[in-house]
Design a protein around this motif. Sequence first.
Motif, mmCIF file in Angstrom:
data_model
loop_
_atom_site.group_PDB
_atom_site.id
_atom_site.type_symbol
_atom_site.label_atom_id
_atom_site.label_comp_id
_atom_site.label_asym_id
_atom_site.label_seq_id
_atom_site.Cartn_x
_atom_site.Cartn_y
_atom_site.Cartn_z
ATOM 1 N N ALA A 68 13.356 7.475 64.079
ATOM 2 C CA ALA A 68 12.227 8.346 64.394
ATOM 3 C C ALA A 68 12.821 9.631 64.965
ATOM 4 N N THR A 69 12.417 10.768 64.432
ATOM 5 C CA THR A 69 12.997 12.046 64.831
ATOM 6 C C THR A 69 11.914 12.956 65.403
ATOM 7 N N TYR A 70 12.221 13.532 66.560
ATOM 8 C CA TYR A 70 11.305 14.442 67.250
ATOM 9 C C TYR A 70 12.028 15.748 67.560
ATOM 10 N N GLN A 71 11.299 16.856 67.489
ATOM 11 C CA GLN A 71 11.819 18.152 67.906
ATOM 12 C C GLN A 71 11.224 18.474 69.276
ATOM 13 N N LEU A 72 12.088 18.799 70.238
ATOM 14 C CA LEU A 72 11.649 19.093 71.598
ATOM 15 C C LEU A 72 12.110 20.476 72.021
ATOM 16 N N LEU A 73 11.325 21.099 72.877
ATOM 17 C CA LEU A 73 11.641 22.418 73.419
ATOM 18 C C LEU A 73 11.938 22.292 74.902
ATOM 19 N N ALA A 74 13.083 22.806 75.308
ATOM 20 C CA ALA A 74 13.415 22.893 76.733
ATOM 21 C C ALA A 74 12.912 24.249 77.217
ATOM 22 N N SER A 75 12.103 24.270 78.263
ATOM 23 C CA SER A 75 11.550 25.532 78.745
ATOM 24 C C SER A 75 12.679 26.472 79.182
ATOM 25 N N GLY A 76 12.368 27.732 79.245
ATOM 26 C CA GLY A 76 13.354 28.723 79.661
ATOM 27 C C GLY A 76 13.809 28.549 81.089
ATOM 28 N N SER A 77 13.064 27.779 81.878
ATOM 29 C CA SER A 77 13.418 27.589 83.290
ATOM 30 C C SER A 77 13.954 26.182 83.581
ATOM 31 N N VAL A 78 14.277 25.422 82.533
ATOM 32 C CA VAL A 78 14.749 24.055 82.745
ATOM 33 C C VAL A 78 16.074 24.070 83.512
ATOM 34 N N LYS A 79 16.170 23.191 84.481
ATOM 35 C CA LYS A 79 17.391 23.057 85.263
ATOM 36 C C LYS A 79 18.126 21.798 84.818
ATOM 37 N N ALA A 80 19.427 21.756 85.073
ATOM 38 C CA ALA A 80 20.212 20.578 84.723
ATOM 39 C C ALA A 80 19.618 19.360 85.419
ATOM 40 N N GLY A 81 19.541 18.266 84.717
ATOM 41 C CA GLY A 81 19.007 17.040 85.294
ATOM 42 C C GLY A 81 18.490 16.119 84.215
ATOM 43 N N GLN A 82 17.933 15.040 84.658
ATOM 44 C CA GLN A 82 17.332 14.070 83.752
ATOM 45 C C GLN A 82 15.819 14.162 83.879
ATOM 46 N N TYR A 83 15.139 14.127 82.739
ATOM 47 C CA TYR A 83 13.682 14.221 82.718
ATOM 48 C C TYR A 83 13.138 13.022 81.954
ATOM 49 N N PRO A 84 12.302 12.217 82.604
ATOM 50 C CA PRO A 84 11.821 11.005 81.942
ATOM 51 C C PRO A 84 10.899 11.300 80.758
ATOM 52 N N VAL A 85 11.086 10.516 79.734
ATOM 53 C CA VAL A 85 10.232 10.542 78.538
ATOM 54 C C VAL A 85 9.876 9.084 78.267
ATOM 55 N N THR A 86 8.600 8.815 78.129
ATOM 56 C CA THR A 86 8.151 7.458 77.815
ATOM 57 C C THR A 86 7.981 7.347 76.304
ATOM 58 N N THR A 87 8.566 6.317 75.747
ATOM 59 C CA THR A 87 8.459 6.056 74.310
ATOM 60 C C THR A 87 7.640 4.789 74.113
ATOM 61 N N THR A 88 6.654 4.873 73.229
ATOM 62 C CA THR A 88 5.826 3.713 72.923
ATOM 63 C C THR A 88 5.829 3.499 71.418
ATOM 64 N N ILE A 89 6.082 2.270 71.011
ATOM 65 C CA ILE A 89 6.000 1.895 69.597
ATOM 66 C C ILE A 89 4.847 0.910 69.460
ATOM 67 N N THR A 90 3.868 1.246 68.637
ATOM 68 C CA THR A 90 2.743 0.343 68.397
ATOM 69 C C THR A 90 2.774 -0.079 66.919
ATOM 70 N N TYR A 91 2.217 -1.258 66.648
ATOM 71 C CA TYR A 91 2.187 -1.778 65.288
ATOM 72 C C TYR A 91 1.175 -2.907 65.206
ATOM 73 N N THR A 92 0.893 -3.316 63.976
ATOM 74 C CA THR A 92 0.075 -4.521 63.757
ATOM 75 C C THR A 92 0.990 -5.576 63.134
ATOM 76 N N SER A 93 0.698 -6.834 63.395
ATOM 77 C CA SER A 93 1.569 -7.907 62.900
ATOM 78 C C SER A 93 1.043 -8.582 61.648
ATOM 79 N N ASN A 94 -0.108 -8.137 61.141
ATOM 80 C CA ASN A 94 -0.582 -8.711 59.879
ATOM 81 C C ASN A 94 -1.528 -7.765 59.197
#
Length: 94
Positions: A68-94
């Motif tokens: 799965a590929t996503y394009q993300l933009l870092a704001s012009g004021s982003v500082k060095a560090g870690q920023y949480p991103v929540t990933t959710t995968i949903t599906y049906t089983s039948n």
Amino acid sequence: MTIEDMKVVEGSIRPGDIVTVELTIKCSGAVAYDLLGTLNFAASSPVSPVSPSVISLGDLEVDETIKATYQLLASGSVKAGQYPVTTTITYTSN
């Protein structure tokens, strides 16, 4: 479903950069249908999606993987560090 890997393709991020984040997802149980991958960011996050934050990934057979590929933009004021991103995968089983 198992997210086996998540990486920034470009390797590093600077303020104002658009980067590609790639997830490797493996079907580790039963066949899964109609997979959707979703990224969620904190309201105050300096990182935001450029491409849709919800993408259709199709169907996966047992032990099959998909990227799965996503394009993300870092704001012009982003500082060095870690920023949480929540990933959710949903599906049906039948």
